[in-house]
Motif scaffolding. Structure first.
Motif, PDB file in Angstrom:
ATOM      1  N   VAL A 141      -7.427  -4.011  -3.745  1.00  0.00           N
ATOM      2  CA  VAL A 141      -8.785  -3.578  -4.116  1.00  0.00           C
ATOM      3  C   VAL A 141      -9.799  -4.101  -3.098  1.00  0.00           C
ATOM      4  CG1 VAL A 141     -10.607  -3.743  -5.873  1.00  0.00           C
ATOM      5  CG2 VAL A 141      -8.244  -3.319  -6.577  1.00  0.00           C
ATOM      6  N   ARG A 142      -9.634  -5.355  -2.679  1.00  0.00           N
ATOM      7  CA  ARG A 142     -10.568  -5.931  -1.687  1.00  0.00           C
ATOM      8  C   ARG A 142     -10.529  -5.167  -0.366  1.00  0.00           C
ATOM      9  NH1 ARG A 142      -8.598 -10.873  -3.519  1.00  0.00           N
ATOM     10  NH2 ARG A 142      -7.342 -11.162  -1.622  1.00  0.00           N
ATOM     11  N   THR A 143      -9.325  -4.757   0.053  1.00  0.00           N
ATOM     12  CA  THR A 143      -9.221  -4.051   1.343  1.00  0.00           C
ATOM     13  C   THR A 143      -9.948  -2.708   1.316  1.00  0.00           C
ATOM     14  OG1 THR A 143      -7.165  -2.857   0.860  1.00  0.00           O
ATOM     15  CG2 THR A 143      -6.941  -5.058   1.800  1.00  0.00           C
ATOM     16  N   LEU A 144     -10.180  -2.165   0.112  1.00  0.00           N
ATOM     17  CA  LEU A 144     -10.854  -0.867   0.015  1.00  0.00           C
ATOM     18  C   LEU A 144     -12.342  -0.966   0.338  1.00  0.00           C
ATOM     19  CD1 LEU A 144      -9.177   0.478  -3.269  1.00  0.00           C
ATOM     20  CD2 LEU A 144      -8.783   1.314  -0.949  1.00  0.00           C
ATOM     21  N   LEU A 178      -9.691  -1.342 -10.503  1.00  0.00           N
ATOM     22  CA  LEU A 178     -10.599  -0.409  -9.818  1.00  0.00           C
ATOM     23  C   LEU A 178     -11.814  -0.100 -10.696  1.00  0.00           C
ATOM     24  CD1 LEU A 178      -8.042   2.117  -8.236  1.00  0.00           C
ATOM     25  CD2 LEU A 178      -9.490   0.489  -6.999  1.00  0.00           C
ATOM     26  N   LEU A 179     -11.565   0.054 -11.994  1.00  0.00           N
ATOM     27  CA  LEU A 179     -12.677   0.344 -12.925  1.00  0.00           C
ATOM     28  C   LEU A 179     -13.618  -0.853 -13.083  1.00  0.00           C
ATOM     29  CD1 LEU A 179     -10.855   2.489 -15.631  1.00  0.00           C
ATOM     30  CD2 LEU A 179     -12.750   3.235 -14.181  1.00  0.00           C
ATOM     31  N   GLU A 180     -13.134  -2.056 -12.771  1.00  0.00           N
ATOM     32  CA  GLU A 180     -14.022  -3.230 -12.781  1.00  0.00           C
ATOM     33  C   GLU A 180     -15.021  -3.154 -11.626  1.00  0.00           C
ATOM     34  OE1 GLU A 180     -11.569  -6.729 -12.634  1.00  0.00           O
ATOM     35  OE2 GLU A 180     -10.510  -6.193 -14.491  1.00  0.00           O
ATOM     36  N   LEU A 207     -13.751  12.309  -0.328  1.00  0.00           N
ATOM     37  CA  LEU A 207     -12.952  11.536  -1.268  1.00  0.00           C
ATOM     38  C   LEU A 207     -12.339  10.319  -0.594  1.00  0.00           C
ATOM     39  CD1 LEU A 207     -10.729  14.363  -2.822  1.00  0.00           C
ATOM     40  CD2 LEU A 207     -12.789  13.366  -3.821  1.00  0.00           C
ATOM     41  N   ARG A 208     -12.119   9.286  -1.409  1.00  0.00           N
ATOM     42  CA  ARG A 208     -11.276   8.173  -0.998  1.00  0.00           C
ATOM     43  C   ARG A 208     -10.063   8.212  -1.920  1.00  0.00           C
ATOM     44  NH1 ARG A 208     -14.062   2.643  -0.018  1.00  0.00           N
ATOM     45  NH2 ARG A 208     -12.307   2.592   1.441  1.00  0.00           N
ATOM     46  N   VAL A 209      -8.878   8.068  -1.356  1.00  0.00           N
ATOM     47  CA  VAL A 209      -7.651   8.218  -2.138  1.00  0.00           C
ATOM     48  C   VAL A 209      -6.853   6.921  -2.076  1.00  0.00           C
ATOM     49  CG1 VAL A 209      -5.573   9.617  -2.485  1.00  0.00           C
ATOM     50  CG2 VAL A 209      -7.627  10.676  -1.539  1.00  0.00           C
ATOM     51  N   VAL A 210      -6.290   6.516  -3.220  1.00  0.00           N
ATOM     52  CA  VAL A 210      -5.523   5.279  -3.289  1.00  0.00           C
ATOM     53  C   VAL A 210      -4.334   5.479  -4.220  1.00  0.00           C
ATOM     54  CG1 VAL A 210      -6.899   4.317  -5.203  1.00  0.00           C
ATOM     55  CG2 VAL A 210      -5.747   2.748  -3.616  1.00  0.00           C
ATOM     56  N   GLY A 211      -3.277   4.705  -4.044  1.00  0.00           N
ATOM     57  CA  GLY A 211      -2.164   4.812  -4.988  1.00  0.00           C
ATOM     58  C   GLY A 211      -0.947   4.002  -4.590  1.00  0.00           C
ATOM     59  N   ASN A 212      -0.172   3.657  -5.608  1.00  0.00           N
ATOM     60  CA  ASN A 212       1.168   3.097  -5.427  1.00  0.00           C
ATOM     61  C   ASN A 212       2.092   4.299  -5.566  1.00  0.00           C
ATOM     62  OD1 ASN A 212       3.632   1.721  -5.637  1.00  0.00           O
ATOM     63  ND2 ASN A 212       3.302   1.280  -7.816  1.00  0.00           N
ATOM     64  N   LEU A 213       2.511   4.868  -4.435  1.00  0.00           N
ATOM     65  CA  LEU A 213       3.192   6.167  -4.465  1.00  0.00           C
ATOM     66  C   LEU A 213       4.679   6.042  -4.790  1.00  0.00           C
ATOM     67  CD1 LEU A 213       1.708   8.127  -1.420  1.00  0.00           C
ATOM     68  CD2 LEU A 213       0.796   7.878  -3.732  1.00  0.00           C
ATOM     69  N   PRO A 214       5.189   6.949  -5.634  1.00  0.00           N
ATOM     70  CA  PRO A 214       6.634   6.978  -5.879  1.00  0.00           C
ATOM     71  C   PRO A 214       7.368   7.219  -4.563  1.00  0.00           C
ATOM     72  CG  PRO A 214       5.460   8.454  -7.389  1.00  0.00           C
ATOM     73  CD  PRO A 214       4.475   8.008  -6.360  1.00  0.00           C
ATOM     74  N   TYR A 215       8.439   6.454  -4.325  1.00  0.00           N
ATOM     75  CA  TYR A 215       9.152   6.547  -3.059  1.00  0.00           C
ATOM     76  C   TYR A 215       9.703   7.941  -2.801  1.00  0.00           C
ATOM     77  CZ  TYR A 215       9.015   1.438  -3.209  1.00  0.00           C
ATOM     78  OH  TYR A 215       8.598   0.131  -3.255  1.00  0.00           O
ATOM     79  N   ASN A 216      10.103   8.628  -3.879  1.00  0.00           N
ATOM     80  CA  ASN A 216      10.802   9.913  -3.686  1.00  0.00           C
ATOM     81  C   ASN A 216       9.884  11.052  -3.251  1.00  0.00           C
ATOM     82  OD1 ASN A 216       9.557   9.916  -6.164  1.00  0.00           O
ATOM     83  ND2 ASN A 216      11.252  10.863  -7.277  1.00  0.00           N
ATOM     84  N   ILE A 217       8.552  10.868  -3.337  1.00  0.00           N
ATOM     85  CA  ILE A 217       7.659  11.965  -2.934  1.00  0.00           C
ATOM     86  C   ILE A 217       6.640  11.536  -1.872  1.00  0.00           C
ATOM     87  CG2 ILE A 217       7.856  13.169  -5.157  1.00  0.00           C
ATOM     88  CD1 ILE A 217       4.848  12.161  -5.622  1.00  0.00           C
TER      89      ILE A 217
END
Length: 270
Positions: free
Chosen positions: A25-28, A50-52, A101-111
């Motif tokens: 979150v800090r790096t964002l 993120l909502l904080e 937009l800014r996009v963030v996520g812990n992405l599933p490895y398979n996709i």
């Protein structure tokens, strides 16, 4: 939150290390006016921190059980849930009129790889993307020419954007722990490519063809596309291996051999 069992078909590994979440979150460097989209919120390990920081957040989630839990615990004024497969979702619909937009996520490895290309195809709507991914993928995304990890993925992603390795994430940060290491990467789409290709589909095909014979001289893999005279005219040594050429060289080779240069009427159906 109610317990949710991970689903193998969604490639779910839930992040639970709060220190790593806070670091992400800090790096964002979030600003209140940012339009932020999280892909695959899961149990909300990243969503709630993120909502904080943000008055509102968009999330894209496919798992109906997780969607039900998120709806139960959050007001729609703060959390907008898009029930969709991220690989099919049109992210441009969320672009604000006065920004990106800014996009963030812990992405599933398979996709992760197809999803990155899906997002890059909509990159005019995106200012940056920060993802937690399998470390092996991050190493390839951020590789340099001449290194072991440099290949098709590195070239095509770096054609579109700047890719920066941010930090390492151990398996123990997830539940269940994956059998691989992870890392965080930031992708910043170029406003316009530093080395523009006349035909991006042809560039993709040429790069793919070059790497079919990764350990041999580049002239071998590209002999049906590039003549010795063209290599000489471009100042590119045909004796180099495919992993020794950078993005600029591949774009130059593609532009010198693109069929559209000879016949602009021919549509590309790749």
């Amino acid at each position: 939150m109610t317990e949710h069992r991970t689903r193998k078909r969604f490639g779910q590994h839930f992040l639970h290390d709060r220190n790593l979440v806070d670091r992400l979150v800090r790096t964002l460097g979030l600003q209140p006016g940012d339009t932020l989209v999280e892909i695959g919120p899961g149990r909300g390990a990243l969503t709630y921190p993120l909502l904080e920081e943000m008055p509102h957040l968009h999330v894209v989630e496919l798992d109906r059980d997780l969607i039900a839990l998120l709806r139960q615990e959050n007001s729609p004024e703060r959390l907008t849930i898009h029930e969709s497969d991220a690989l099919r979702f049109d992210f441009t619909t969320l672009k604000p009129a006065d920004g990106k937009l800014r996009v963030v996520g812990n992405l599933p490895y398979n996709i992760s790889t197809p999803l990155i290309f899906h997002l890059l195809a909509q990159s005019t709507a995106i200012s940056d993307m920060t993802f937690m991914l399998q470390k092996e993928v991050v190493d390839r995304l951020t590789a340099s020419p001449g290194t072991r990890d440099w290949g098709r993925l590195s070239i095509m992603v770096q054609y579109h954007c700047q890719a920066d390795y941010l930090f390492f994430v151990p398996p123990g940060a997830f539940s269940p722990p994956p059998k691989v290491d992870s890392a965080v990467v930031r992708l910043i789409p170029h406003v316009s490519p530093p080395y523009p290709a006349k035909d991006e589909a042809h560039l993709r095909r040429l790069v793919t063809q070059a790497f079919t014979q990764r350990r041999k001289a580049i002239r071998n893999g590209l002999k049906s596309l590039i003549s010795a005279e063209q290599f000489e005219a471009l100042g590119i040594d045909p004796g180099l291996r495919p992993d020794q050429l950078g993005v600029a060289e591949y774009v130059a080779l593609a532009n010198a051999s693109t069929p559209a240069a000879e016949n602009p009427e021919t549509p590309d159906h790749d």
